[in-house]
Design a protein around this motif. Sequence first.
Motif, PDB file in Angstrom:
ATOM      1  N   THR A 134       0.844  -1.191   0.000  1.00 29.92           N
ATOM      2  CA  THR A 134       0.000   0.000   0.000  1.00 29.92           C
ATOM      3  C   THR A 134       0.877   1.238   0.000  1.00 29.92           C
ATOM      4  O   THR A 134       1.976   1.239   0.574  1.00 29.92           O
ATOM      5  N   HIS A 135       0.420   2.278  -0.671  1.00 29.40           N
ATOM      6  CA  HIS A 135       1.220   3.495  -0.800  1.00 29.40           C
ATOM      7  C   HIS A 135       1.011   4.450   0.357  1.00 29.40           C
ATOM      8  O   HIS A 135       1.677   5.496   0.435  1.00 29.40           O
ATOM      9  N   LEU A 136       0.091   4.125   1.264  1.00 25.17           N
ATOM     10  CA  LEU A 136      -0.209   5.004   2.390  1.00 25.17           C
ATOM     11  C   LEU A 136      -0.035   4.248   3.706  1.00 25.17           C
ATOM     12  O   LEU A 136      -0.290   3.042   3.770  1.00 25.17           O
ATOM     13  N   PRO A 137       0.405   4.930   4.757  1.00 26.74           N
ATOM     14  CA  PRO A 137       0.371   4.309   6.081  1.00 26.74           C
ATOM     15  C   PRO A 137      -1.054   3.885   6.418  1.00 26.74           C
ATOM     16  O   PRO A 137      -2.031   4.489   5.948  1.00 26.74           O
ATOM     17  N   LYS A 138      -1.189   2.863   7.254  1.00 26.94           N
ATOM     18  CA  LYS A 138      -2.493   2.239   7.504  1.00 26.94           C
ATOM     19  C   LYS A 138      -3.536   3.217   8.032  1.00 26.94           C
ATOM     20  O   LYS A 138      -4.726   3.072   7.743  1.00 26.94           O
TER      21      LYS A 138
ATOM     22  N   THR B  62      -3.573  -5.360   9.564  1.00 25.81           N
ATOM     23  CA  THR B  62      -3.377  -6.283   8.439  1.00 25.81           C
ATOM     24  C   THR B  62      -4.562  -6.185   7.483  1.00 25.81           C
ATOM     25  O   THR B  62      -5.629  -5.652   7.850  1.00 25.81           O
ATOM     26  N   PRO B  63      -4.431  -6.702   6.256  1.00 24.78           N
ATOM     27  CA  PRO B  63      -5.570  -6.713   5.336  1.00 24.78           C
ATOM     28  C   PRO B  63      -6.777  -7.439   5.923  1.00 24.78           C
ATOM     29  O   PRO B  63      -7.923  -7.044   5.684  1.00 24.78           O
ATOM     30  N   TYR B  64      -6.542  -8.514   6.673  1.00 23.84           N
ATOM     31  CA  TYR B  64      -7.650  -9.231   7.316  1.00 23.84           C
ATOM     32  C   TYR B  64      -8.378  -8.325   8.308  1.00 23.84           C
ATOM     33  O   TYR B  64      -9.613  -8.298   8.346  1.00 23.84           O
ATOM     34  N   ASP B  65      -7.616  -7.566   9.115  1.00 24.19           N
ATOM     35  CA  ASP B  65      -8.229  -6.644  10.072  1.00 24.19           C
ATOM     36  C   ASP B  65      -9.114  -5.623   9.354  1.00 24.19           C
ATOM     37  O   ASP B  65     -10.194  -5.267   9.831  1.00 24.19           O
ATOM     38  N   LEU B  66      -8.650  -5.160   8.207  1.00 24.12           N
ATOM     39  CA  LEU B  66      -9.415  -4.168   7.451  1.00 24.12           C
ATOM     40  C   LEU B  66     -10.731  -4.763   6.961  1.00 24.12           C
ATOM     41  O   LEU B  66     -11.776  -4.090   6.987  1.00 24.12           O
ATOM     42  N   LYS B  67     -10.708  -6.021   6.561  1.00 24.73           N
ATOM     43  CA  LYS B  67     -11.946  -6.693   6.140  1.00 24.73           C
ATOM     44  C   LYS B  67     -12.913  -6.840   7.308  1.00 24.73           C
ATOM     45  O   LYS B  67     -14.130  -6.650   7.167  1.00 24.73           O
ATOM     46  N   VAL B  68     -12.375  -7.186   8.479  1.00 28.20           N
ATOM     47  CA  VAL B  68     -13.218  -7.294   9.674  1.00 28.20           C
ATOM     48  C   VAL B  68     -13.826  -5.938  10.013  1.00 28.20           C
ATOM     49  O   VAL B  68     -15.015  -5.825  10.334  1.00 28.20           O
ATOM     50  N   ALA B  69     -13.014  -4.884   9.916  1.00 30.08           N
ATOM     51  CA  ALA B  69     -13.503  -3.543  10.216  1.00 30.08           C
ATOM     52  C   ALA B  69     -14.611  -3.119   9.258  1.00 30.08           C
ATOM     53  O   ALA B  69     -15.601  -2.499   9.663  1.00 30.08           O
ATOM     54  N   GLU B  70     -14.458  -3.459   7.988  1.00 29.14           N
ATOM     55  CA  GLU B  70     -15.500  -3.145   7.006  1.00 29.14           C
ATOM     56  C   GLU B  70     -16.800  -3.863   7.363  1.00 29.14           C
ATOM     57  O   GLU B  70     -17.893  -3.295   7.236  1.00 29.14           O
ATOM     58  N   ALA B  71     -16.685  -5.089   7.839  1.00 34.57           N
ATOM     59  CA  ALA B  71     -17.880  -5.842   8.236  1.00 34.57           C
ATOM     60  C   ALA B  71     -18.543  -5.203   9.448  1.00 34.57           C
ATOM     61  O   ALA B  71     -19.771  -5.113   9.522  1.00 34.57           O
ATOM     62  N   ILE B  72     -17.740  -4.756  10.403  1.00 33.56           N
ATOM     63  CA  ILE B  72     -18.288  -4.117  11.607  1.00 33.56           C
ATOM     64  C   ILE B  72     -19.038  -2.838  11.237  1.00 33.56           C
ATOM     65  O   ILE B  72     -20.167  -2.610  11.669  1.00 33.56           O
ATOM     66  N   ILE B  73     -18.405  -2.005  10.421  1.00 36.78           N
ATOM     67  CA  ILE B  73     -18.994  -0.697  10.128  1.00 36.78           C
ATOM     68  C   ILE B  73     -20.210  -0.811   9.208  1.00 36.78           C
ATOM     69  O   ILE B  73     -21.080   0.060   9.208  1.00 36.78           O
TER      70      ILE B  73
END
Length: 247
Positions: free
Chosen positions: A18-22, A220-231
Motif C-alpha cells: 500500500t502506498h499510504l500508512p495504515k 493487516t488486510p484481514y483486520d481491514l476486512k473485519v472492520a469493514e464488516a463491523i462498520i
Amino acid sequence: MIYGMILAGGNGSRMGNTHLPKQFLTLDDTPILIHTIEKFLLNQKLDAILILVPEKWLNYTGDIIKKYIGGMDKIKLVKGGNTRNETIMSGIAYIENTFGSTDEDIIVTHDSVRPFLTHRIIEDNINAALEFGACDTVIEAIDTIVESKNNETITDIPIREKMYQGQTPQSFNIKTLKNAYESLNEEERDILSDAAKICLLRGHTVKLVKGEVYNIKITTPYDLKVAEAIIKDSTYAERDPEEVATV
C-alpha cells in the motif's frame, strides 16, 4: 486540563503493498484516522485533541482533516517521535509549551487505527486517570496464553482467568508518566515500549478499564476486512453517530 492524544505514527508494514500508512487507508470511504478523530470530538471533556504523526505526513494529515471534518479549532497536529514513547513525550512537550501544565493534567492516548472505541471507554479512561494516575483498556483473554522464552518451546502457560488482552486508550496523569519515563535509563527506554508498563515498574497503580471485543486494531488486510464488516453491520450503521459513541 484533559487532552486526547491520537498516535498516528505507524508505517503500515504489515498491511502489505500500500502506498499510504495504515491510518490513512479508507474504511467505508473515509480514512481510518478520521473515524478515530470523530470519536474523540464527541467527548466534550477533552480540551484539545493532539494528532501525533511523522513529520512528512503532517501536511497530508491536515488536508484530510479539513476535507472530512472541517475546522481545526480543537485539533492540534504535532510531529511524532521515532518510537511510541518518544511520540507520547513529544505530545507532552507540545502541551507544556502551548498550554502550560498542572499536577492534574491528564492525557488519553489512543491508537489511530482503533476506530471503534466508544464514548464509554473514553469516559472510563478519563475517570480512572483522574483517580489513579494511570489506566489501561483491556478485555479478558478468551484464548489460552502460551509463553515461550526461546520462541521454540513452551516455558509457561499462565492461568487464563488472570490474563487480559491490552487495547487502547491508555491514559495517564501527565506528570506521573513523564517522571516515570525520565527515570528510565537508555537500555530501559529501548526495551520498554508500553507506557502503562513503565508506570507499573515505577510503582504506580495502573487501573484496568473494560474495553470491547470490537475495539480492534487495524494492522493487516484481514483486520481491514473485519472492520469493514463491523462498520457495515446494519445495527451499527443505522445508529446516530452520538448513539454509537455511547455504546
